[in-house]
Design a protein around this motif. Sequence first.
Motif, PDB file in Angstrom:
ATOM      1  N   ILE A  83     -24.537 -12.841  21.384  1.00  0.00           N
ATOM      2  CA  ILE A  83     -25.339 -11.731  20.349  1.00  0.00           C
ATOM      3  C   ILE A  83     -27.107 -11.750  20.508  1.00  0.00           C
ATOM      4  O   ILE A  83     -27.504 -13.190  19.979  1.00  0.00           O
ATOM      5  CB  ILE A  83     -25.123 -11.050  19.444  1.00  0.00           C
ATOM      6  CG1 ILE A  83     -23.384 -10.219  19.663  1.00  0.00           C
ATOM      7  CG2 ILE A  83     -25.947 -10.778  18.299  1.00  0.00           C
ATOM      8  CD1 ILE A  83     -22.317 -10.842  17.907  1.00  0.00           C
ATOM      9  N   PRO A  84     -27.795 -11.090  21.234  1.00  0.00           N
ATOM     10  CA  PRO A  84     -29.168 -11.952  21.454  1.00  0.00           C
ATOM     11  C   PRO A  84     -29.670 -11.920  20.084  1.00  0.00           C
ATOM     12  O   PRO A  84     -30.949 -13.204  19.764  1.00  0.00           O
ATOM     13  CB  PRO A  84     -30.262 -10.483  21.507  1.00  0.00           C
ATOM     14  CG  PRO A  84     -29.410  -9.464  22.799  1.00  0.00           C
ATOM     15  CD  PRO A  84     -27.680  -9.783  22.323  1.00  0.00           C
ATOM     16  N   GLN A  85     -29.128 -11.722  18.799  1.00  0.00           N
ATOM     17  CA  GLN A  85     -30.057 -12.065  17.150  1.00  0.00           C
ATOM     18  C   GLN A  85     -29.376 -13.128  17.118  1.00  0.00           C
ATOM     19  O   GLN A  85     -29.945 -13.641  16.302  1.00  0.00           O
ATOM     20  CB  GLN A  85     -30.193 -10.361  16.115  1.00  0.00           C
ATOM     21  CG  GLN A  85     -30.342  -9.212  16.769  1.00  0.00           C
ATOM     22  CD  GLN A  85     -29.525  -8.585  17.331  1.00  0.00           C
ATOM     23  OE1 GLN A  85     -28.507  -9.098  18.418  1.00  0.00           O
ATOM     24  NE2 GLN A  85     -29.786  -7.479  17.744  1.00  0.00           N
ATOM     25  N   SER A  86     -28.365 -13.050  17.024  1.00  0.00           N
ATOM     26  CA  SER A  86     -27.984 -14.672  16.269  1.00  0.00           C
ATOM     27  C   SER A  86     -28.175 -15.967  17.937  1.00  0.00           C
ATOM     28  O   SER A  86     -27.337 -16.908  17.473  1.00  0.00           O
ATOM     29  CB  SER A  86     -26.456 -14.849  15.557  1.00  0.00           C
ATOM     30  OG  SER A  86     -25.643 -14.345  17.223  1.00  0.00           O
ATOM     31  N   GLU A  87     -27.982 -15.444  18.974  1.00  0.00           N
ATOM     32  CA  GLU A  87     -28.045 -16.628  20.387  1.00  0.00           C
ATOM     33  C   GLU A  87     -28.750 -17.833  19.565  1.00  0.00           C
ATOM     34  O   GLU A  87     -28.575 -18.726  19.677  1.00  0.00           O
ATOM     35  CB  GLU A  87     -28.368 -16.261  21.349  1.00  0.00           C
ATOM     36  CG  GLU A  87     -28.889 -16.948  22.670  1.00  0.00           C
ATOM     37  CD  GLU A  87     -29.275 -16.182  23.739  1.00  0.00           C
ATOM     38  OE1 GLU A  87     -28.672 -16.548  24.879  1.00  0.00           O
ATOM     39  OE2 GLU A  87     -29.646 -15.280  23.739  1.00  0.00           O
ATOM     40  N   LYS A  88     -30.220 -17.982  19.177  1.00  0.00           N
ATOM     41  CA  LYS A  88     -31.068 -18.745  18.590  1.00  0.00           C
ATOM     42  C   LYS A  88     -30.882 -19.552  17.196  1.00  0.00           C
ATOM     43  O   LYS A  88     -30.553 -20.724  17.517  1.00  0.00           O
ATOM     44  CB  LYS A  88     -32.469 -17.941  18.137  1.00  0.00           C
ATOM     45  CG  LYS A  88     -32.230 -17.208  17.605  1.00  0.00           C
ATOM     46  CD  LYS A  88     -33.748 -16.345  16.976  1.00  0.00           C
ATOM     47  CE  LYS A  88     -33.982 -15.901  15.299  1.00  0.00           C
ATOM     48  NZ  LYS A  88     -34.566 -14.782  15.802  1.00  0.00           N
TER      49      LYS A  88
END
Length: 126
Positions: A83-88
């Motif tokens: 998930i792009p929003q949680s990947e970081k």
Amino acid sequence: MKAEIEKVLTMVQEGKVDAGKASELIQVLKERESDSISSPKSYTDKTLKVRVVSAENDNVSVNLPIKLVKVVLLAGHSIASSIPQSEKYVKDIDISLILEAIENELDGQIVDVKSANGDTVSVTIE
């Protein structure tokens, strides 16, 4: 255990064993039960406990069985990484290191954090 003692008493009534032998059998049954009660829990039967105590009284208490923690770590990290929003937030978490600690039966307090404003976070395995 009650059923097992009843079987021993039935054997006495039927004349298959004498009272002395029956007494020995019942004693062994009682010892076996007390051993199983006092034996330590298997590591996978333990619990991961997360406690957060905040200065504003927004307290959190979470208990998770170790068996569940292993499954959720793998699945959750995989899902969060996609998930792009949680990947970081999860890209630098080494799940294999955490799973290795669990496999090596890490026990006791793992995390103990106290902030300047009085918040505390404690993670233990019991």
